[in-house]
Design an enzyme around this catalytic site. Structure first.
Site, short mmCIF file in Angstrom:
data_model
loop_
_atom_site.label_atom_id
_atom_site.label_comp_id
_atom_site.label_asym_id
_atom_site.label_seq_id
_atom_site.Cartn_x
_atom_site.Cartn_y
_atom_site.Cartn_z
N CYS A 1 23.58 20.98 -42.00
CA CYS A 1 24.57 20.85 -40.85
C CYS A 1 25.55 19.90 -41.11
CB CYS A 1 23.85 20.39 -39.58
SG CYS A 1 22.71 19.15 -39.91
N HIS B 1 20.89 15.19 -36.71
CA HIS B 1 21.83 16.82 -36.64
C HIS B 1 23.33 16.34 -36.62
CE1 HIS B 1 22.94 20.89 -36.15
NE2 HIS B 1 23.42 20.58 -34.88
N ASP C 1 28.85 23.75 -33.97
CA ASP C 1 27.60 23.56 -34.18
C ASP C 1 26.71 24.47 -34.84
OD1 ASP C 1 25.10 22.51 -33.97
OD2 ASP C 1 25.01 22.37 -31.62
N ASN D 1 23.12 27.46 -41.16
CA ASN D 1 22.64 26.39 -41.76
C ASN D 1 21.43 26.83 -42.99
OD1 ASN D 1 21.22 23.95 -42.26
ND2 ASN D 1 21.50 23.28 -40.11
#
Length: 1114
Positions: free
Chosen positions: A204, A451, A468, A199
């Site tokens: 993200c 997020h 993630d 990131n």
């Protein structure tokens, strides 16, 4: 249910470990073979993450143990058992816990995490089985966890209830073991076979989309086949950057950076820290790739994968007329609000709208007709991208809101359901539109940020993965589906026996985008992609990158075994001084460095230098550098024989107080005068001082290194003047001035050296620097900008190249100026005015740069509002080199005393006629503004009076009194409107009222919510006036044609709720008799279609705004 350490009051039904305050842990007494029967279901050899254990206890009432353990069972590779307190754990309830069976044998610091349920089975009706679930992080201190008050013993022993039948009790334990991930030690590639993406700050949203696209193998293959060349640079080529990224995701062992890709988009650091919309990025990226794929072997890939078509139609009911229009789509936006699941959204998508009444359809040749309007699908794409409308505009609150409602989506989506209800008559019914879920993109958070991550099953197997950012983890189906539906979640009750209302909370993590793959196309979409699909030059380039990365990693891993020796020589000083540096002697990062094993003898290192630089060992003398108290860095002393006999590692440790891995040395080499070959250095005595010399030329404004020499501490500068002239190329008797360069932080200190004093008396020591120049007469000095060394060094220390940009073009440099950090405000604006050819510098207004947002600060610099240039460039702890400027039409000091208001003038029909910028002294009043306006607008008569209103979102919020000061009036967010005061308002009777009249419409897609539009106005309302009479006046005022006006509806609105009026209703009776705050929310509403041409309404009229949509510039 509270999951805590055990409370002291055990009467409370807390989730606690069964701590026994009176006894130690009792051993389990075996009741007898066959009396306790237990089974473990679903227990294959590989120890699954989930499992069910059933424990049947015969002769339950005869168990006299206080604690009773089940036999062990395995779930997730761990040993578990159920712990039962048959008579309750100091309570009149059955107490049940899950226990780690081998906790006493586990290593120090062990933990394991499990989500589990415990149940007492109802043997009459399994539906009323008592079941409770929880989760816990088991550890040595809390090795068991469960329910002290699971169910009342009275209820358990009641023979009519069905829990204890023939004195047999059946317990069940469902255990789901989830490994707790150690973030730092976790290896995504090792655990899952996949790697994540780093990131960059707020990327993200991009990472989740890129992972989704990457795992569409056909898309990845097409990207690999886009033509690129070995001369392309990833930071300038989107195809190459995407190829490089995909290659690294496919073959790298660690998470991959996306900086080259964002650079290829033309993004700067600010873009990377600005969170954007996944849907918008998806569209923009696909459009860009579609364009880049044109005229290549993969042209049309985007369309083949993602493009579907639907038909918009309008069909008349009473005549034979139908209008259709075919449109393509790459994704579908589905409503979430008001829809239970994806199928209901599709139902709503194809819902038929009736065009009738005031909303009839104008059909060619047939005039206004009742009609049906709708959408049907001609074909769906192989990869169906569904964008869920989780964000909507709330008109009541005037803001965007996130819809967190529960919204279900199936694992398999059948779009042929109910006999193809979504398909148009032209659709190919032979194509089976059965889709399988491939990806779920999730947004966690609110409307202003959050997020993003994605759940993907790359090969459509049963195994899901969570991507993630840098971490990839294996996940269950439930995590990817049910837990992403959104909605509310109920916390388990703390005290089940008290029948208290459970607490519910909104789940802010929910699905935002779904990707489905058509069953018939999955072999094509999920195809094999290997190295033969990747261009050879790309493989070579990326393998070299990987090798270089591996080399650096290895160097880093082995760094503790090596010492970096940085060796500076005269050549480095001569090359750097006057070009790259001016102060001190050398930049050590730019000198020759050697990576040497710590165990190497320094004498062996000298041999390596001899081979490498051609300087014999006997001709090398090394000096250690030292950092002085005044922050300068100078050669301090030569190495001793003892030190040269040590290893490199020992020498570094002894000489380096900072304990870093580097050893910095100065290599002193002497050459014979004639042959110019290295010779052994002369012996250095305590009396000898090594000085370094720089020569300054004020004519060229040039400082350069000319050499070094030893002097005797008791000697005087007069003794070496001829040598210095020789080094400078001057005549032997040239008069020269000497200065000692002492320091440059925080200020420059450079002082004259008295030629008559000894070097020792002048406190000169090894490593000191003497700067010298020719001596000049006063007249000669005046012809130079910087006539001596101190003034030149002061200039160098403070010089600053500043990039000036026009405020209206904040991305482009207009010109650059070399200024001094000590320049005053006046100095700076004078230089800018000179550059622009402007006579009056006070007409320049400057604005500082925001280093974090990479844009101008919102407020300009006030006239002489800062003292120095340094103050203009500093932003918190960062220093910029950018300043924005404007050219004003009057001096800034005068402008700062004025206030400029933007005012729209409207005629009696409420139409905007003209816009005026009125500039008056800040202490002026609204009355002064009105007087100024009268000279600018055309009035209906010389006696006409004006007023100024505050209008916001099509409502009038204020009439400004004429005596109000203009200094505090805000025209950045509200619209200021000037209009003539109608004569009828000047003659209001005691019962007459002045009411607000607004236009509005009701949007069917927004639950018929009221939306105002157009220009609001005031209307005098007589005491007994009916709506019919009012309508005549409104039509006359607005000059609306009869045909259009006949379709208008009229309502009294209070706080957004319409109460429709009939022609005979007395309008004034609906309004309160006195003015109240918030009167703008009680108004006469005119409901009709907004026929005005749509234009972007910029509410914020700031000097500059930077609302940035997603853009890919290259």
């Amino acid at each position: 249910m509270t999951m805590t350490a055990p409370p002291l009051d055990e009467d409370d039904d807390m989730l606690v470990p069964p701590q026994d305050f009176n006894d130690g842990i009792e051993a389990m007494e075996v009741v007898g073979q066959g009396e306790t029967v237990s089974t473990v279901d679903n227990h294959p050899a590989d120890n699954p993450q989930t499992g069910k254990f059933t424990w049947t206890l015969d002769h339950f009432s005869k168990i006299n143990l206080r604690k009773h353990y089940s036999e062990c069972f395995m779930v997730g590779g761990y040993k578990w058992r159920v712990l039962l307190f048959p008579k309750g754990n100091n309570v009149d309830h059955l107490s049940i816990y899950l226990d780690v069976a081998d906790s006493a044998q586990l290593p120090y610091g062990w933990t394991r995490f499990a989500h589990f349920s415990l149940a007492v089975v109802n043997q009459y009706d399994p539906k009323i089985t008592v079941k409770k679930d929880t989760q816990h992080q088991f550890n040595a201190r809390e090795s068991d966890w469960g329910f002290t008050s699971f169910m009342p013993l009275q209820e358990l022993y009641d023979p009519m209830r069905g829990f204890l039948v023939n004195d047999t009790l059946v317990l069940e334990a469902d255990v789901n073991v989830r490994k707790v991930v150690d973030y730092w030690a976790y290896d995504s590639k090792k655990e899952t076979g996949f790697v994540g993406l780093k990131n960059q700050g707020a990327t993200c949203y991009m990472n989740s989309l890129l992972q989704t696209l990457y795992h569409l193998a056909y898309f990845r293959k097409a990207v690999y086949h886009m033509p690129t060349t070995e001369n392309d640079m990833p930071s300038n080529s989107i195809p190459l950057a995407l190829q490089s990224l995909f290659y690294k995701i496919q073959y790298s062992d660690t998470s991959v950076a996306t900086k080259d890709l964002t650079k290829s988009f033309g993004w700067d650091t600010y873009d990377s820290f600005m969170q954007h919309d996944v849907q918008e990025l998806n569209r923009v990226l696909c459009e860009k790739l579609e364009d880049k794929m044109k005229a290549t072997a993969v042209e049309g890939t985007i369309q083949q994968l993602f493009e579907g078509h639907h038909m918009n139609y309008i069909e008349c009911i009473n005549v034979d007329y139908k209008s259709t229009r075919k449109e393509s789509f790459y994704d579908l936006q589905l409503d979430v609000k008001g829809c239970k699941d994806v199928y209901e959204s599709f139902d709503k998508y194809v819902e038929v709208e009736r065009l009738e009444g005031d909303n009839k359809y104008q059909a060619e040749q047939f005039g206004l007709q009742d009609a049906k309007k709708g959408v049907l699908f001609i074909d769906f794409p192989p990869v169906l991208q569904l964008q869920l409308k989780r964000f909507e505009y709330d008109f009541m609150r005037d803001t965007m809101v996130k819809i967190n409602d529960r919204y279900e989506f199936p694992l398999q989506l059948d779009l042929d359901r109910e006999n193809g209800k979504y398909l148009s008559p032209d659709a190919d019914r032979s194509v089976r539109n059965l889709y399988t879920l491939h990806s779920v993109l999730v947004h966690s958070g609110g409307v202003h940020g959050g997020h993003y991550y994605a759940f993907i099953r790359p090969t459509l197997s049963d195994q899901w993965y969570k991507f993630d950012d840098e971490r990839v983890t294996k996940e269950e189906l439930k995590r990817a589906l049910e837990e992403q539906y959104g909605g509310e979640e109920e916390l388990p009750q703390t005290n089940p026996g008290f029948n208290n209302t459970p607490f519910k909370f909104t789940k802010y993590s929910n699905a935002y985008m779904l990707v489905y793959i058509r069953e018939a196309d999955k072999d094509k979409v999920i195809c094999n992609v290997d190295e033969k699909d990747i261009a050879e030059h790309l493989q070579i380039r990326l393998k070299k990158e990987q090798e270089e990365k591996e080399r650096k990693r290895k160097e880093k891993a082995e760094a503790h075994l090596y010492t970096i020796i940085k060796v500076a020589q005269d050549e480095d000083l001569a090359f750097q001084i006057g070009k790259e540096i001016h102060f001190d002697l050398v930049d050590h990062d730019k000198v020759r460095s050697f990576r040497v094993q710590k165990q190497t003898l320094f004498s062996h290192f000298k041999e390596e230098v001899a081979k490498d630089l051609g300087i014999p060992v006997g001709c090398q003398r090394y000096w250690l550098w030292a950092k002085r108290q005044n922050h300068t860095y100078r050669p301090n002393r030569p190495l001793t024989e003892h030190e040269e006999a040590q290893t490199v590692g020992q020498l570094r440790e002894a000489s380096n107080k900072a304990h870093n891995a580097e050893l910095k040395l100065f290599l002193e080499v002497h050459f014979s005068p004639q042959e110019h070959i290295p010779i052994p250095p002369p012996e250095k005595t305590k009396e000898d001082v090594l000085l370094f010399f720089k020569l300054y030329n004020p004519e060229k404004e040039e400082l350069r290194y000319v050499g070094r020499t030893f002097v005797k501490g008791g000697g005087k500068p007069m003794d070496i003047l001829e040598k210095l002239n020789e080094m400078a190329g001057f005549a032997p008797n040239e008069e020269i001035q000497l200065f000692e360069e002492i320091k440059f932080e925080p200020n420059v200190m450079c002082e004259p050296v008295d030629k008559k004093f000894t070097f020792k008396a002048s406190q000169l020591e090894d490593g000191d620097i003497i700067c010298y120049q020719k001596g000049y007469t006063r007249e000669e000095e005046e012809s130079y900008r910087y006539p001596d060394v101190p003034s030149f060094l002061e200039y160098v220390r403070n010089r600053q190249v500043v990039h000036f940009r026009r405020l209206e073009r904040p991305k482009d440099d207009e010109f650059c100026l070399e200024l001094s950090k000590q320049h005053t405000y006046d100095d700076v604006v004078e230089r800018v005015a000179l550059q622009l050819g402007l006579e009056d510098p006070s007409k320049i207004r400057l604005t500082s740069h925001n280093c974090y947002l990479q844009q101008p600060k919102p407020q300009p610099i006030k006239y002489r509002g800062v003292e120095r240039l340094t103050d203009m460039l500093v932003h918190y702890n960062q220093t910029s080199d950018i300043i924005y400027f404007e050219t004003l039409d009057l001096p800034l000091p005068e402008l700062q005393g004025l206030k400029t208001l933007k005012i729209a003038f409207h005629n009696s029909k409420t139409e905007e006629v003209s816009v005026h910028h009125v500039r008056l002294p800040k202490q002026s009043t609204v009355g002064d503004v009105i007087n100024e306006l009268k000279s600018k607008v055309e009035l209906s008569s010389p006696k006409a009076e004006l007023r100024i209103l505050e209008v916001f979102y099509h409502k009038i919020y204020k009439i400004f009194p004429s005596n109000e000061k203009i200094e505090n009036i805000n025209d950045q967010y509200w619209t200021l409107r000037a209009e003539e005061i109608p004569e009828e308002e000047k003659e209001l009777g005691p019962q007459d009222r002045l009411i607000h009249v607004y236009h509005f419409t009701r949007d069917a897609s927004q639950n018929h919510m009221v939306q105002n539009f157009g220009e609001p106005f005031f209307l005098v309302m007589r005491e007994n006036e009916t709506l019919g009479e009012v309508k005549d006046r409104i039509q006359k005022k607005l000059q609306v044609p009869d045909e259009d006006f006949s379709k208008w509806k009229f309502a009294f609105l209070s706080l957004g709720r319409p109460d429709y009026l009939q022609d005979g209703d007395v309008v004034a009776s609906r309004f309160q008799k006195r003015d109240t705050y918030g009167a703008w929310e009680h108004y006469l509403g005119l409901e009709h279609t907004d026929t005005a041409p749509k234009r972007s309404h910029a509410v914020n009229q700031n000097r500059h705004t930077f609302e940035k949509p997603v853009k890919i510039y290259n």
